[in-house]
Design an enzyme around this catalytic site. Structure first.
Site, mmCIF file in Angstrom:
data_model
loop_
_atom_site.group_PDB
_atom_site.id
_atom_site.type_symbol
_atom_site.label_atom_id
_atom_site.label_comp_id
_atom_site.label_asym_id
_atom_site.label_seq_id
_atom_site.Cartn_x
_atom_site.Cartn_y
_atom_site.Cartn_z
ATOM 1 N N LYS A 1 -5.539 -9.762 -7.187
ATOM 2 C CA LYS A 1 -6.776 -8.994 -7.310
ATOM 3 C C LYS A 1 -7.282 -8.973 -8.749
ATOM 4 O O LYS A 1 -6.491 -8.857 -9.691
ATOM 5 C CB LYS A 1 -6.538 -7.554 -6.833
ATOM 6 C CG LYS A 1 -5.869 -7.472 -5.461
ATOM 7 C CD LYS A 1 -5.515 -6.043 -5.083
ATOM 8 C CE LYS A 1 -4.663 -6.024 -3.833
ATOM 9 N NZ LYS A 1 -3.252 -6.360 -4.086
ATOM 10 N N ASP B 1 1.605 -9.850 -1.510
ATOM 11 C CA ASP B 1 0.435 -9.142 -2.030
ATOM 12 C C ASP B 1 0.741 -8.580 -3.405
ATOM 13 O O ASP B 1 1.679 -7.810 -3.582
ATOM 14 C CB ASP B 1 0.047 -8.001 -1.087
ATOM 15 C CG ASP B 1 -1.211 -7.283 -1.562
ATOM 16 O OD1 ASP B 1 -2.313 -7.774 -1.258
ATOM 17 O OD2 ASP B 1 -1.089 -6.246 -2.246
ATOM 18 N N TYR C 1 -0.596 -4.579 -11.229
ATOM 19 C CA TYR C 1 0.792 -4.296 -10.848
ATOM 20 C C TYR C 1 1.764 -4.770 -11.932
ATOM 21 O O TYR C 1 2.916 -4.339 -11.959
ATOM 22 C CB TYR C 1 1.160 -4.988 -9.540
ATOM 23 C CG TYR C 1 0.393 -4.536 -8.322
ATOM 24 C CD1 TYR C 1 -0.517 -3.479 -8.376
ATOM 25 C CD2 TYR C 1 0.571 -5.173 -7.098
ATOM 26 C CE1 TYR C 1 -1.232 -3.089 -7.249
ATOM 27 C CE2 TYR C 1 -0.135 -4.777 -5.969
ATOM 28 C CZ TYR C 1 -1.032 -3.745 -6.053
ATOM 29 O OH TYR C 1 -1.737 -3.365 -4.935
#
Length: 310
Positions: A80, A46, A51
Site C-alpha cells: 500500500k 498483505d 508496517y
C-alpha cells in the site's frame, strides 16, 4: 456450500481468499511466522509501507525462491502507498521503494492505504495535506499500465470517495480493503462493491485484539464473544475459524494475522467446514457497527467522514 480458494478480480487476476496479514509483525518474529505460513500453504501476503516490514518479507520470499521452494508466479503480494506519499511523484517513488524491499519487479495488488493525505508525523503531530484523491488514483492507474502493479485498489475509502475516483478516471478499483468482522459487517459497502464487481478484503477479521494502544477505544474482544465461543465448541473449531468462515462464506477475502504457528495453521483451515444457516444467521445478529480502528487522529481532515462507512 464450498468456499472458493480464489476470487477473480475485475482485472482478470485471481486473488487467494485467505491472506496472511502482517500488520504489527516485524523482524525475526515476522520472518519466522511468514516462513511457516508459506510452508502451511498461504500464497497471499498483505503488507504496507507503514508496517515497516516489506524488507523482511522480501528476504523470506527470496530465500524460499533460491531454495526452490517457491515460485513468484504462485504468490499474490499486496502492499500500500502511505498517506504521506499521495502526490503523483511520491506514489511512483514509494512504489519503487516497495518493489526494491520486496525484491520483486511487480506487486499483484497496490492500494491507496488511506484517503487522508498528511505529512510525516513529528513528535506525534499529524499535519494534514490537501491532495486530490484522483491525482493519487491516476498515479496508480499509470503503475498498472506500466506493469509494476497487476491490479490496483484502495483501503478505508467511503462509497462517495470510490465514486469520485471512478467517475474521474473511468477505472474501477479491483479491490477495496476495509475493517470487517462480526461486530462490523459492512453490508452497505459490500453490497455496493458487489454491484460494481469489486472484491472486498477484510482486515481485522478477528477484531485485532492486539492492536496498538492508540487504536484501543473499546475493551471488547470479539474472540471471546459467547455466541462465537458456543458455536466454535459445537463444531470443534476455534472462535477465529468460525469468524473467518463467516466472512469467507459471504465472498470476502480475509486477512488474519498471527505470529503463533498453531493459529496460523488453524486460520488457513477456516474454509474446510460448513456452518448451518441457523448459526450463520445468529452471527449476523452480532453486528453492532463497532469499529476497532477509528483513526480519530484524522478528525478534521477534509476527507475524514466519521459517520460514513469506510
Amino acid at each position: 456450500m464450498t468456499i472458493s480458494r480464489f476470487l477473480t478480480l475485475n482485472t482478470g487476476f485471481k486473488i487467494p481468499t485467505i491472506g496472511f496479514g502482517t500488520y504489527n509483525l516485524k523482524k525475526e518474529a515476522l520472518k519466522e511466522a511468514l516462513d511457516y505460513a508459506l510452508f502451511v500453504g498461504y500464497r497471499h501476503i498483505d503488507t504496507a509501507v507503514v508496517y515497516g516490514n516489506e524488507e523482511e518479507i522480501g528476504q523470506v520470499i527470496d530465500d524460499r525462491q533460491r531454495a526452490g521452494k517457491l515460485n513468484r508466479k504462485d504468490l499474490f503480494i499486496t502492499t500500500k502507498v502511505p498517506n504521506t506519499c499521495m502526490k503523483s511523484q511520491a506514489v511512483l517513488e514509494s512504489t519503487q521503494h516497495s518493489l526494491h524491499n520486496l525484491r520483486t519487479n511487480y506487486v499483484d495488488l497496490m492500494l491507496i492505504h488511506h484517503p487522508w493525505a498528511c505529512t510525516k508525523k513529528e513528535q506525534g503531530v499529524v499535519t494534514f495535506e490537501r491532495v486530490d484523491l484522483l491525482e493519487t488514483w491516476n498515479a496508480l492507474v499509470a503503475l498498472s499500465k506500466g506493469g509494476q502493479a497487476c491490479s490496483i485498489g484502495v483501503s478505508n475509502f467511503t462509497i462517495q470517495q470510490l465514486e469520485r475516483i471512478v467517475s474521474g478516471s473511468g477505472v474501477s478499483p479491483a479491490c477495496v480493503q476495509l475493517e470487517c468482522h462480526a461486530y462490523l459487517q459492512q453490508r452497505r459497502l459490500k453490497a455496493y462493491c458487489d454491484s460494481k464487481n469489486i472484491v472486498v478484503s477484510a482486515y481485522a477479521p478477528l477484531g485485532s485484539p492486539n492492536r496498538p494502544k492508540h487504536h484501543v477505544q473499546s475493551s471488547e474482544n470479539l474472540l471471546n464473544d459467547p455466541v462465537i465461543v458456543e458455536i466454535a465448541q459445537r463444531y470443534r473449531k476455534t472462535p477465529a475459524q468460525i469468524l473467518l468462515n463467516f466472512l469467507l462464506r459471504q465472498g470476502f477475502v480475509v486477512l488474519p494475522k498471527s505470529g503463533n504457528q498453531a493459529r496460523i495453521k488453524d486460520n488457513f483451515a477456516s474454509s474446510n467446514f460448513n456452518i448451518t444457516p441457523q448459526d450463520f444467521d445468529e452471527i449476523v445478529t452480532l453486528d453492532r457497527g463497532l469499529r476497532f480502528f477509528r483513526f480519530l487522529y484524522m478528525k478534521g481532515h477534509p476527507e475524514y467522514f466519521e459517520d460514513e462507512d469506510f
